[in-house]
Scaffold this motif. Structure first.
Motif, PDB file in Angstrom:
ATOM      1  N   LYS A 161       0.932  -1.341   0.234  1.00 51.65           N
ATOM      2  CA  LYS A 161       0.033  -0.022   0.126  1.00 51.65           C
ATOM      3  C   LYS A 161       0.854   1.112  -0.056  1.00 51.65           C
ATOM      4  CE  LYS A 161      -4.119  -1.856   2.263  1.00 51.65           C
ATOM      5  NZ  LYS A 161      -4.945  -1.852   3.556  1.00 51.65           N
ATOM      6  N   PHE A 162       2.007   1.200   0.543  1.00 54.77           N
ATOM      7  CA  PHE A 162       2.824   2.398   0.769  1.00 54.77           C
ATOM      8  C   PHE A 162       3.499   2.800  -0.559  1.00 54.77           C
ATOM      9  CE2 PHE A 162       3.634   0.169   4.873  1.00 54.77           C
ATOM     10  CZ  PHE A 162       2.764   1.193   5.509  1.00 54.77           C
ATOM     11  N   GLU A 163       3.590   1.898  -1.578  1.00 58.51           N
ATOM     12  CA  GLU A 163       4.037   2.037  -2.863  1.00 58.51           C
ATOM     13  C   GLU A 163       2.826   2.959  -3.777  1.00 58.51           C
ATOM     14  OE1 GLU A 163       6.369   3.092  -5.863  1.00 58.51           O
ATOM     15  OE2 GLU A 163       7.315   1.933  -4.149  1.00 58.51           O
ATOM     16  N   LYS A 164       1.716   2.540  -3.402  1.00 58.01           N
ATOM     17  CA  LYS A 164       0.493   3.163  -4.077  1.00 58.01           C
ATOM     18  C   LYS A 164       0.455   4.624  -3.429  1.00 58.01           C
ATOM     19  CE  LYS A 164      -2.082  -1.372  -4.610  1.00 58.01           C
ATOM     20  NZ  LYS A 164      -3.200  -1.751  -4.418  1.00 58.01           N
ATOM     21  N   TYR A 165       0.669   4.774  -2.221  1.00 54.69           N
ATOM     22  CA  TYR A 165       0.510   6.029  -1.634  1.00 54.69           C
ATOM     23  C   TYR A 165       1.591   7.164  -2.409  1.00 54.69           C
ATOM     24  CZ  TYR A 165      -2.719   5.681   2.299  1.00 54.69           C
ATOM     25  OH  TYR A 165      -3.644   5.492   3.386  1.00 54.69           O
ATOM     26  N   ARG A 166       2.787   6.395  -2.708  1.00 58.92           N
ATOM     27  CA  ARG A 166       3.858   7.216  -3.056  1.00 58.92           C
ATOM     28  C   ARG A 166       3.437   7.534  -4.505  1.00 58.92           C
ATOM     29  NH1 ARG A 166      10.313   5.603  -2.861  1.00 58.92           N
ATOM     30  NH2 ARG A 166       9.423   3.811  -4.242  1.00 58.92           N
ATOM     31  N   THR A 167       2.972   6.597  -5.251  1.00 57.64           N
ATOM     32  CA  THR A 167       2.468   6.782  -6.673  1.00 57.64           C
ATOM     33  C   THR A 167       1.666   8.000  -6.492  1.00 57.64           C
ATOM     34  OG1 THR A 167       2.962   4.345  -7.231  1.00 57.64           O
ATOM     35  CG2 THR A 167       1.415   5.692  -8.739  1.00 57.64           C
ATOM     36  N   TYR A 168       0.678   8.124  -5.885  1.00 60.46           N
ATOM     37  CA  TYR A 168      -0.388   9.244  -5.690  1.00 60.46           C
ATOM     38  C   TYR A 168       0.600  10.514  -5.240  1.00 60.46           C
ATOM     39  CZ  TYR A 168      -3.819  12.260  -4.149  1.00 60.46           C
ATOM     40  OH  TYR A 168      -4.756  13.359  -3.758  1.00 60.46           O
ATOM     41  N   PHE A 169       1.297  10.403  -4.447  1.00 59.31           N
ATOM     42  CA  PHE A 169       1.958  11.600  -3.871  1.00 59.31           C
ATOM     43  C   PHE A 169       3.055  12.223  -4.759  1.00 59.31           C
ATOM     44  CE2 PHE A 169       1.782   9.686   0.751  1.00 59.31           C
ATOM     45  CZ  PHE A 169       0.417  10.335   0.886  1.00 59.31           C
ATOM     46  N   ARG A 170       3.454  11.404  -6.014  1.00 60.73           N
ATOM     47  CA  ARG A 170       4.335  11.675  -6.933  1.00 60.73           C
ATOM     48  C   ARG A 170       3.628  12.557  -8.038  1.00 60.73           C
ATOM     49  NH1 ARG A 170       8.200   6.397  -7.695  1.00 60.73           N
ATOM     50  NH2 ARG A 170       9.810   6.996  -6.349  1.00 60.73           N
ATOM     51  N   LEU A 171       2.371  12.322  -8.157  1.00 60.15           N
ATOM     52  CA  LEU A 171       1.518  12.711  -9.058  1.00 60.15           C
ATOM     53  C   LEU A 171       1.307  14.415  -9.164  1.00 60.15           C
ATOM     54  CD1 LEU A 171      -0.495  11.981 -11.457  1.00 60.15           C
ATOM     55  CD2 LEU A 171      -2.337  12.251  -9.986  1.00 60.15           C
ATOM     56  N   LYS A 172       1.741  15.027 -10.272  1.00 60.81           N
ATOM     57  CA  LYS A 172       1.904  16.472 -10.257  1.00 60.81           C
ATOM     58  C   LYS A 172       0.815  17.224 -11.057  1.00 60.81           C
ATOM     59  CE  LYS A 172       6.019  16.523  -8.414  1.00 60.81           C
ATOM     60  NZ  LYS A 172       6.501  17.091  -7.084  1.00 60.81           N
ATOM     61  N   THR A 173       0.600  18.475 -11.054  1.00 62.01           N
ATOM     62  CA  THR A 173      -0.485  19.217 -11.497  1.00 62.01           C
ATOM     63  C   THR A 173       0.220  20.447 -11.656  1.00 62.01           C
ATOM     64  OG1 THR A 173      -2.738  19.825 -11.676  1.00 62.01           O
ATOM     65  CG2 THR A 173      -1.847  19.965  -9.579  1.00 62.01           C
ATOM     66  N   ARG A 174      -0.644  21.585 -12.301  1.00 66.20           N
ATOM     67  CA  ARG A 174       0.084  22.848 -12.416  1.00 66.20           C
ATOM     68  C   ARG A 174      -1.306  23.834 -12.101  1.00 66.20           C
ATOM     69  NH1 ARG A 174       4.631  23.914 -14.928  1.00 66.20           N
ATOM     70  NH2 ARG A 174       5.678  22.161 -15.920  1.00 66.20           N
ATOM     71  N   THR A 175      -0.763  24.775 -11.513  1.00 67.90           N
ATOM     72  CA  THR A 175      -1.715  25.967 -10.886  1.00 67.90           C
ATOM     73  C   THR A 175      -2.134  26.827 -12.132  1.00 67.90           C
ATOM     74  OG1 THR A 175       0.184  27.176 -10.250  1.00 67.90           O
ATOM     75  CG2 THR A 175      -0.496  25.498  -8.645  1.00 67.90           C
ATOM     76  N   THR A 176      -2.991  27.718 -11.651  1.00 68.57           N
ATOM     77  CA  THR A 176      -3.398  28.564 -12.672  1.00 68.57           C
ATOM     78  C   THR A 176      -2.158  29.557 -12.986  1.00 68.57           C
ATOM     79  OG1 THR A 176      -4.352  30.082 -11.016  1.00 68.57           O
ATOM     80  CG2 THR A 176      -5.731  28.770 -12.056  1.00 68.57           C
ATOM     81  N   GLN A 177      -1.112  29.632 -12.190  1.00 71.83           N
ATOM     82  CA  GLN A 177      -0.157  30.313 -12.273  1.00 71.83           C
ATOM     83  C   GLN A 177       1.163  29.801 -13.184  1.00 71.83           C
ATOM     84  OE1 GLN A 177      -1.296  30.393  -9.516  1.00 71.83           O
ATOM     85  NE2 GLN A 177      -2.478  32.189  -9.327  1.00 71.83           N
ATOM     86  N   GLY A 178       0.611  28.554 -13.611  1.00 71.43           N
ATOM     87  CA  GLY A 178       1.567  27.520 -14.234  1.00 71.43           C
ATOM     88  C   GLY A 178       2.821  27.027 -13.358  1.00 71.43           C
ATOM     89  N   LEU A 179       2.389  27.053 -12.086  1.00 71.86           N
ATOM     90  CA  LEU A 179       3.481  26.315 -11.175  1.00 71.86           C
ATOM     91  C   LEU A 179       3.027  24.943 -11.154  1.00 71.86           C
ATOM     92  CD1 LEU A 179       3.641  29.192  -8.601  1.00 71.86           C
ATOM     93  CD2 LEU A 179       5.399  28.895 -10.478  1.00 71.86           C
ATOM     94  N   GLU A 180       4.266  24.140 -11.132  1.00 64.95           N
ATOM     95  CA  GLU A 180       3.924  22.690 -10.747  1.00 64.95           C
ATOM     96  C   GLU A 180       3.650  22.475  -9.240  1.00 64.95           C
ATOM     97  OE1 GLU A 180       5.929  18.805 -13.030  1.00 64.95           O
ATOM     98  OE2 GLU A 180       7.224  19.691 -11.604  1.00 64.95           O
ATOM     99  N   LEU A 181       3.041  21.347  -8.915  1.00 67.39           N
ATOM    100  CA  LEU A 181       2.319  21.425  -7.368  1.00 67.39           C
ATOM    101  C   LEU A 181       1.846  19.708  -7.440  1.00 67.39           C
ATOM    102  CD1 LEU A 181       2.017  23.230  -5.011  1.00 67.39           C
ATOM    103  CD2 LEU A 181      -0.312  23.040  -5.323  1.00 67.39           C
ATOM    104  N   PRO A 182       2.410  19.164  -6.304  1.00 65.21           N
ATOM    105  CA  PRO A 182       1.882  17.824  -6.102  1.00 65.21           C
ATOM    106  C   PRO A 182       0.451  17.800  -6.019  1.00 65.21           C
ATOM    107  CG  PRO A 182       3.721  18.363  -4.725  1.00 65.21           C
ATOM    108  CD  PRO A 182       3.405  19.537  -5.505  1.00 65.21           C
ATOM    109  N   VAL A 183      -0.496  16.837  -6.522  1.00 63.70           N
ATOM    110  CA  VAL A 183      -1.876  16.759  -6.577  1.00 63.70           C
ATOM    111  C   VAL A 183      -2.459  16.745  -4.967  1.00 63.70           C
ATOM    112  CG1 VAL A 183      -3.938  15.438  -7.188  1.00 63.70           C
ATOM    113  CG2 VAL A 183      -1.838  15.622  -8.930  1.00 63.70           C
ATOM    114  N   TRP A 184      -1.909  16.246  -4.320  1.00 63.64           N
ATOM    115  CA  TRP A 184      -2.485  15.903  -2.840  1.00 63.64           C
ATOM    116  C   TRP A 184      -2.571  17.602  -2.386  1.00 63.64           C
ATOM    117  CZ3 TRP A 184       0.577  17.595   1.365  1.00 63.64           C
ATOM    118  CH2 TRP A 184       2.008  17.734   1.224  1.00 63.64           C
ATOM    119  N   ARG A 185      -1.442  18.386  -2.827  1.00 66.79           N
ATOM    120  CA  ARG A 185      -1.736  19.717  -2.053  1.00 66.79           C
ATOM    121  C   ARG A 185      -2.803  20.449  -2.614  1.00 66.79           C
ATOM    122  NH1 ARG A 185       2.320  22.869  -1.110  1.00 66.79           N
ATOM    123  NH2 ARG A 185       0.722  24.225  -0.514  1.00 66.79           N
ATOM    124  N   SER A 186      -3.404  19.989  -3.586  1.00 62.71           N
ATOM    125  CA  SER A 186      -4.823  20.770  -3.941  1.00 62.71           C
ATOM    126  C   SER A 186      -5.999  20.157  -3.154  1.00 62.71           C
ATOM    127  CB  SER A 186      -5.016  20.261  -5.381  1.00 62.71           C
ATOM    128  OG  SER A 186      -5.411  18.948  -5.448  1.00 62.71           O
TER     129      SER A 186
END
Length: 393
Positions: A161-186
């Motif tokens: 399960k921890f590897e699945k958690y890390r897969t999710y934590f590694r996922l990135k997205t971009r804010t409206t300002q174009g900055l890269e941010l982890p998905v979990w931070r949203s």
């Protein structure tokens, strides 16, 4: 509860092993709870997995874990008007925690059965479903993912399960300002620490496993998930000759994995030394367990100490050199040695020319240089010198 069920807010999930009736919120009930708590509906979680199987032992263990960590009495709520005319029974006051131990967060700080989704070709898929998520920024714990283990599945499956958690934590997205941010931070606030958010595993063996079996299970999960929580060691060279090499652990892609047991939480509370972080080797308080004593900041402190020590040694050496130079300037100059007498034959010093070594030179006579003494000794003797000897020069 029956009135809530008639309104489609709750649904019966059977009974627990001790005979208590179990209820869960329907999707409409989750929306109503989100509105009452003032929280987004997507943070309310979902229906407990397998709530009606075997008296819902896992759902009950999750509830007991939340109670053991929060330790706050239930707050009185406005009852839903019943559809019958019977006089309601007087409200019963809820007693505070008899143990008197402080908890972390409130009941509203929790979400259960939270799906952490990954994008896929068919929309989204669930990477992992967290048993519970605690958000208590007032306790310096912006987010804590909790897994409750009843020790009914294999330790290898739990470690996966921890590897699945890390897969999710590694996922990135971009804010409206174009900055890269982890998905979990949203969805959750930043932890203020290096690496991914922490994940706590609450073991609840009950009567299924003894202390030795639980210890072996913890060690197996620890070893199987080492790549997830261990971090990467970074070597750094030293500036001084003979100094030991030093470095630090980089936790940028590591998950702080914490172990505890439901019995410890219930007996001592979440503020006691009941948390064992993988890699630390002992039970600690939660702040100590979440700290990284071997990270870059710790190395920077050691490096600063070494730099100050080198600077102090350099200043001390310069001061010693200054004292030595001052002593040299105060010492009287040595009188020059007298020049040797000249050779009577060639006029050079009787000690010979400076910088020249004379091999097999005749004994000094105080009148001639080594060259002249050798030359005089090698001259052939006359008949007079043969009879009467060489005259003393």
């Amino acid at each position: 509860m029956l009135d809530l069920a008639r309104h489609g807010i709750t649904v019966s999930e059977g009974s627990s092993r001790d005979g208590n009736k179990l209820w869960s919120l329907t999707p409409h009930g989750l929306d109503a709870a989100a509105e009452a708590l003032g929280r987004p509906a997507d943070q309310m979680g979902g229906t407990a997995r397998g709530a009606a199987r075997s008296g819902a032992p896992h759902a009950m263990a999750v509830n007991e874990t939340i109670i053991a960590i929060t330790r706050t009495p239930a707050t009185p709520t406005s009852p839903v008007p019943r559809q019958r005319t019977d006089s309601p029974s007087p409200p019963v006051a809820v007693e505070a925690d008899v143990v008197g131990l402080r908890g972390i967060g409130l009941v509203g700080s929790w979400s259960t059965e939270v799906s952490l989704n990954l994008p896929s070709s068919r929309g989204t898929r669930t990477a992992v479903r967290a048993d519970a998520v605690l958000q208590a920024p007032e306790a310096d714990l912006p987010v804590l993912f909790v897994e409750v283990d009843n020790c009914t599945e294999t330790p290898e499956r739990l470690a996966a399960k921890f590897e699945k958690y890390r897969t999710y934590f590694r996922l990135k997205t971009r804010t409206t300002q174009g900055l890269e941010l982890p998905v979990w931070r949203s969805r959750y606030a930043a932890t203020g620490r290096d690496g991914h958010p922490p994940v706590a595993v609450v073991f609840n063996p009950g009567t299924r496993m003894g202390p030795e079996g639980l210890k072996n299970r913890m060690n197996t999960v620890l070893q199987q998930s080492r790549d997830v929580w261990s971090g990467t060691y970074r070597w750094h060279g030293t500036y001084g000759v003979g100094e030991e090499r030093d470095g630090y652990y980089d936790y940028a892609d590591a998950i702080p994995v914490l172990f505890t047991t439901l019995d410890r939480l219930q007996a001592d509370g979440p503020h006691a030394a009941v948390w064992r972080r993988c890699g630390h080797g002992q039970f600690e308080t939660l702040p100590d367990a979440l700290a990284n004593p071997k990270d870059h900041d710790a190395w920077a402190l050691r490096e600063e100490t070494r730099r100050q020590q080198r600077d102090a040694e350099r200043v001390e050496q310069q001061q010693a050199w200054g004292v030595q130079r001052e002593r040299w300037t105060q010492e009287p100059a040595l009188a020059p040695e007298p020049e040797p007498d000249p050779c009577e034959r060639c006029g050079l010093p009787i000690t010979g020319q400076p910088g020249i070594l004379y091999d097999n030179e005749p004994p000094q006579d105080g009148r001639h240089c080594p060259t002249c003494r050798t030359d005089l000794q090698q001259q052939p003797m006359t008949l007079r010198q043969a009879f009467f000897g060489r005259p003393k020069q």
